[in-house]
Design a protein around this motif. Structure first.
Motif, mmCIF file in Angstrom:
data_model
loop_
_atom_site.group_PDB
_atom_site.id
_atom_site.type_symbol
_atom_site.label_atom_id
_atom_site.label_comp_id
_atom_site.label_asym_id
_atom_site.label_seq_id
_atom_site.Cartn_x
_atom_site.Cartn_y
_atom_site.Cartn_z
ATOM 1 N N THR A 124 -1.848 -2.701 -4.389
ATOM 2 C CA THR A 124 -3.180 -2.117 -4.315
ATOM 3 C C THR A 124 -3.190 -0.746 -4.967
ATOM 4 O OG1 THR A 124 -2.785 -1.024 -2.189
ATOM 5 C CG2 THR A 124 -3.584 -3.308 -2.123
ATOM 6 N N GLY A 125 -4.373 -0.206 -5.161
ATOM 7 C CA GLY A 125 -4.483 1.176 -5.599
ATOM 8 C C GLY A 125 -4.166 2.088 -4.425
ATOM 9 N N ARG A 173 -15.047 2.197 -5.984
ATOM 10 C CA ARG A 173 -14.629 1.647 -4.689
ATOM 11 C C ARG A 173 -15.363 0.353 -4.370
ATOM 12 N NH1 ARG A 173 -9.716 3.715 -4.290
ATOM 13 N NH2 ARG A 173 -9.790 5.962 -4.535
ATOM 14 N N LEU A 185 -4.001 -4.739 -8.317
ATOM 15 C CA LEU A 185 -5.450 -4.660 -8.139
ATOM 16 C C LEU A 185 -6.119 -3.823 -9.231
ATOM 17 C CD1 LEU A 185 -7.970 -5.352 -6.514
ATOM 18 C CD2 LEU A 185 -7.420 -3.460 -4.969
ATOM 19 N N ASP A 186 -5.542 -2.691 -9.569
ATOM 20 C CA ASP A 186 -6.139 -1.857 -10.622
ATOM 21 C C ASP A 186 -6.166 -2.586 -11.964
ATOM 22 O OD1 ASP A 186 -6.695 0.221 -8.901
ATOM 23 O OD2 ASP A 186 -5.004 1.460 -9.527
ATOM 24 N N LEU A 232 -10.782 -7.050 -4.375
ATOM 25 C CA LEU A 232 -9.822 -7.252 -3.286
ATOM 26 C C LEU A 232 -10.190 -8.510 -2.514
ATOM 27 C CD1 LEU A 232 -7.447 -6.332 -1.478
ATOM 28 C CD2 LEU A 232 -9.142 -5.042 -0.149
ATOM 29 N N ILE A 283 0.851 -1.180 0.000
ATOM 30 C CA ILE A 283 0.000 0.000 0.000
ATOM 31 C C ILE A 283 0.890 1.235 0.000
ATOM 32 C CG2 ILE A 283 -1.870 -1.221 1.192
ATOM 33 C CD1 ILE A 283 -1.137 0.366 3.743
ATOM 34 N N GLU A 327 -13.591 -2.206 -6.458
ATOM 35 C CA GLU A 327 -12.279 -2.422 -5.866
ATOM 36 C C GLU A 327 -12.385 -3.355 -4.655
ATOM 37 O OE1 GLU A 327 -8.804 0.683 -4.931
ATOM 38 O OE2 GLU A 327 -10.599 0.991 -3.702
ATOM 39 N N HIS A 328 -13.368 -3.120 -3.814
ATOM 40 C CA HIS A 328 -13.579 -3.949 -2.624
ATOM 41 C C HIS A 328 -13.917 -5.394 -3.020
ATOM 42 C CE1 HIS A 328 -14.782 -4.948 1.467
ATOM 43 N NE2 HIS A 328 -15.857 -5.506 0.944
ATOM 44 N N THR A 381 -7.027 2.264 -1.925
ATOM 45 C CA THR A 381 -7.636 1.012 -1.474
ATOM 46 C C THR A 381 -7.764 0.894 0.044
ATOM 47 O OG1 THR A 381 -6.796 -0.119 -3.449
ATOM 48 C CG2 THR A 381 -7.542 -1.517 -1.639
ATOM 49 N N PRO A 382 -6.702 1.130 0.816
ATOM 50 C CA PRO A 382 -6.839 0.931 2.261
ATOM 51 C C PRO A 382 -7.696 1.987 2.965
ATOM 52 C CG PRO A 382 -4.631 1.687 1.731
ATOM 53 C CD PRO A 382 -5.337 1.452 0.437
ATOM 54 N N ASN A 384 -11.325 -2.322 3.834
ATOM 55 C CA ASN A 384 -10.260 -2.891 3.018
ATOM 56 C C ASN A 384 -8.967 -3.113 3.793
ATOM 57 O OD1 ASN A 384 -11.948 -2.954 0.824
ATOM 58 N ND2 ASN A 384 -11.124 -1.120 -0.118
#
Length: 134
Positions: A76-77, A56, A31-32, A63, A6, A59-60, A80-81, A86
């Motif tokens: 990750t993007g 989002r 991830l992207d 993930l 991250i 993305e979730h 993301t966190p 996430n």
């Protein structure tokens, strides 16, 4: 084991992730890139047409699916966190490594790729440096 990278956009998660995966003899996923491949749409198009909230959610979803992998490094993007659960999901699924870069280095990298990053279009009248600092 899963290793999640991250950090702020442009911090080198994909570059470092590929190298780390090679050293560990792990698989690698971004991830992207995974979202684009599975959805058949570019991240910029998802942002432009559906908005950040819908991105989002996607993305979730992806993930969570990638968390089932073993012996992988996952880049990750940048955001993301920061959304939903996430970060908690990543912490419960493997090791999380934060890549930190100085603002000046991020400005240099991102100024060369602003048109490729949907969130940078929202900087308004702020300088890129001010946007990153905030």
């Amino acid at each position: 084991m899963l290793i999640f990278l991250i950090g702020y956009m442009g911090s080198g998660k994909t570059t470092v992730g590929k190298k780390l995966a090679k050293v560990l003899n792990y698989g690698f996923a971004d991830l992207d890139e995974h979202i684009e491949l599975r959805s058949g749409r570019r991240i910029a198009d998802i942002f432009a047409i559906d908005g950040e909230e819908e991105f989002r959610k996607l993305e979730h979803l992806y993930l969570e699916k990638l968390c089932k992998l073993q012996n992988y490094v996952l880049a990750t993007g940048g955001g993301t966190p920061c959304f939903g659960k996430n970060l908690e999901i990543m912490k419960n699924s493997g090791k999380v490594i934060y890549l930190k870069m100085p603002v000046t280095a991020l400005v240099k990298r991102l100024s060369q790729s602003e048109n490729k990053r949907p969130l940078l279009k929202n900087t308004g009248n702020k300088s890129l440096e001010k946007f990153i600092e905030e």
